[in-house]
Design a protein around this motif. Structure first.
Motif, PDB file in Angstrom:
ATOM      1  N   LYS A 195      -7.193  17.340  -6.709  1.00  0.00           N
ATOM      2  CA  LYS A 195      -6.747  16.252  -5.854  1.00  0.00           C
ATOM      3  C   LYS A 195      -7.846  15.905  -4.868  1.00  0.00           C
ATOM      4  O   LYS A 195      -8.400  16.783  -4.211  1.00  0.00           O
ATOM      5  CB  LYS A 195      -5.475  16.641  -5.079  1.00  0.00           C
ATOM      6  N   LYS A 197      -8.254  13.252  -1.697  1.00  0.00           N
ATOM      7  CA  LYS A 197      -7.504  12.335  -0.849  1.00  0.00           C
ATOM      8  C   LYS A 197      -8.429  11.661   0.146  1.00  0.00           C
ATOM      9  O   LYS A 197      -9.266  12.295   0.784  1.00  0.00           O
ATOM     10  CB  LYS A 197      -6.397  13.083  -0.087  1.00  0.00           C
ATOM     11  N   PRO A 199      -7.133   9.443   2.993  1.00  0.00           N
ATOM     12  CA  PRO A 199      -5.904   8.875   3.554  1.00  0.00           C
ATOM     13  C   PRO A 199      -6.113   7.685   4.474  1.00  0.00           C
ATOM     14  O   PRO A 199      -5.187   6.888   4.663  1.00  0.00           O
ATOM     15  CB  PRO A 199      -5.294  10.052   4.314  1.00  0.00           C
ATOM     16  N   ASN A 200      -7.279   7.502   5.052  1.00  0.00           N
ATOM     17  CA  ASN A 200      -7.462   6.463   6.068  1.00  0.00           C
ATOM     18  C   ASN A 200      -8.336   5.310   5.601  1.00  0.00           C
ATOM     19  O   ASN A 200      -8.991   4.653   6.416  1.00  0.00           O
ATOM     20  CB  ASN A 200      -8.062   7.083   7.336  1.00  0.00           C
ATOM     21  N   GLN A 203      -7.283  -1.332   3.887  1.00  0.00           N
ATOM     22  CA  GLN A 203      -6.710  -2.082   2.775  1.00  0.00           C
ATOM     23  C   GLN A 203      -7.085  -3.556   2.893  1.00  0.00           C
ATOM     24  O   GLN A 203      -7.082  -4.138   3.980  1.00  0.00           O
ATOM     25  CB  GLN A 203      -5.183  -1.947   2.760  1.00  0.00           C
ATOM     26  N   LYS A 214       2.920  -0.252  -5.108  1.00  0.00           N
ATOM     27  CA  LYS A 214       2.228   0.866  -4.491  1.00  0.00           C
ATOM     28  C   LYS A 214       1.030   1.306  -5.315  1.00  0.00           C
ATOM     29  O   LYS A 214       0.547   2.418  -5.171  1.00  0.00           O
ATOM     30  CB  LYS A 214       3.188   2.040  -4.311  1.00  0.00           C
TER      31      LYS A 214
END
Length: 245
Positions: A195, A197, A199-200, A203, A214
Motif C-alpha cells: 500500500k 498512500k 492522503p493530501n 484535486q 470515488k
C-alpha cells in the motif's frame, strides 16, 4: 682524616633515637620505609613509590597534584595535573586500556578513537556533532527509538556505496518543515509496498457537474507535482492543469 672519621662515629653513637632512621622514617634493605602521614617541604626524588601491600597509596595536596615525565634535558614530555576544577593530561597521545591491553579510548591531534564495542550517551539532549561524523552503523538500544535530528540546519547523509535504513520491528518516519526530496542521479527510486498512500494530494476541478464517483486518476504535472483528477472514459489530467500552476 682520622679526626673526621672519629667525629662522625661520635655523632652517630651519641644521637638519640634509633640508628635506622628518624621518626616515622626507617632505612631498610629495600630503601626508605615511611609510616604514617608525612609532609615533604621540598622536592622528593625517588625511583619508585609504593604503599604497604594491601593498603592504598594517597597523594594529598591543598591545590593540585602534578606528575611530570622529563627527558634528558629536563624538558617536560608528558604531564598529568589533578586540580580542584579538572583533571588535565598533556601529551602527544592519550590512551585508556583494559587490564588485558585492549584499547578503550585514545586521542591525539588527528583523531579520537573509541575502541569499546558500544558507545553509550546517556544525556537527555543526545549527541551533538558540530561537523561531520563517519560511522558504519548507527542504531538505538533494543525497544528504543532512534532519532536523527537537525533543529536549525540541514541533515545530510552520504555514502559512496549506498545508504540503508531499516526499521525491522516498527515504522520509519521522516518529517521536515519545508520540503523532502528523494533524488537519484544515475539510478531509480523504488517504492516497494503493498500500500502506498498520498492522503493530501490536491484535486482538480470536476469534469462533470454533480458527479459523486470515488474513482480518481493520478496525474503528474511537468514540474513533478502530483494531483488527483476524477477518472473518465479517457484521461482527464489535461483539463486540470490549473493545479500545476
Amino acid at each position: 682524616m682520622p679526626q673526621e672519621q672519629y667525629a662522625h662515629r661520635s655523632t652517630m653513637q651519641t644521637s638519640e633515637g634509633p640508628q635506622d632512621g628518624m621518626g616515622n622514617l626507617r632505612i631498610t634493605e629495600k630503601g626508605l620505609k615511611l609510616e604514617g602521614d608525612s609532609e615533604f617541604l621540598k622536592p622528593l626524588y625517588a625511583k619508585e613509590i609504593r604503599s604497604r601491600p594491601g593498603n592504598p597509596l594517597y597523594f594529598q595536596s591543598a591545590r593540585n597534584v602534578t606528575v611530570n615525565i622529563l627527558n634528558e634535558k629536563t624538558k617536560v614530555l608528558t604531564r598529568l595535573v589533578t586540580g580542584p576544577q579538572a583533571v588535565e593530561a598533556h601529551s602527544q597521545k592519550f590512551e585508556v586500556k583494559t587490564l588485558s591491553g585492549k584499547l578503550l579510548f585514545s586521542a591525539d591531534d588527528n583523531e579520537v578513537v573509541v575502541g569499546a564495542e558500544r558507545l553509550r550517551v546517556l544525556g537527555a539532549e543526545g549527541t551533538v556533532f558540530p561537523k561531520s561524523i563517519e560511522t558504519p552503523n548507527v542504531r538505538a538500544d533494543p525497544f528504543k527509538e532512534l532519532r536523527l535530528e537537525s533543529p536549525t540546519r540541514a541533515l545530510v547523509m552520504e555514502a559512496p556505496k549506498g545508504i540503508e535504513i531499516n526499521a525491522e520491528a516498527g515504522s520509519l518516519k521522516a518529517t521536515c518543515r519545508t520540503e523532502l526530496r528523494l533524488e537519484s542521479k544515475d539510478g531509480e527510486i523504488t517504492l516497494n509496498s503493498a500500500k502506498i498512500k498520498l492522503p493530501n494530494l490536491p484535486q482538480g476541478s470536476s469534469s462533470s457537474a454533480g458527479s459523486r464517483q470515488k474513482i480518481y486518476e493520478l496525474c503528474v504535472c511537468p514540474n513533478g507535482r502530483l494531483f488527483l483528477s476524477q477518472a473518465g472514459s479517457s484521461s482527464t489530467c489535461q483539463i486540470n492543469t490549473s493545479v500545476c500552476l
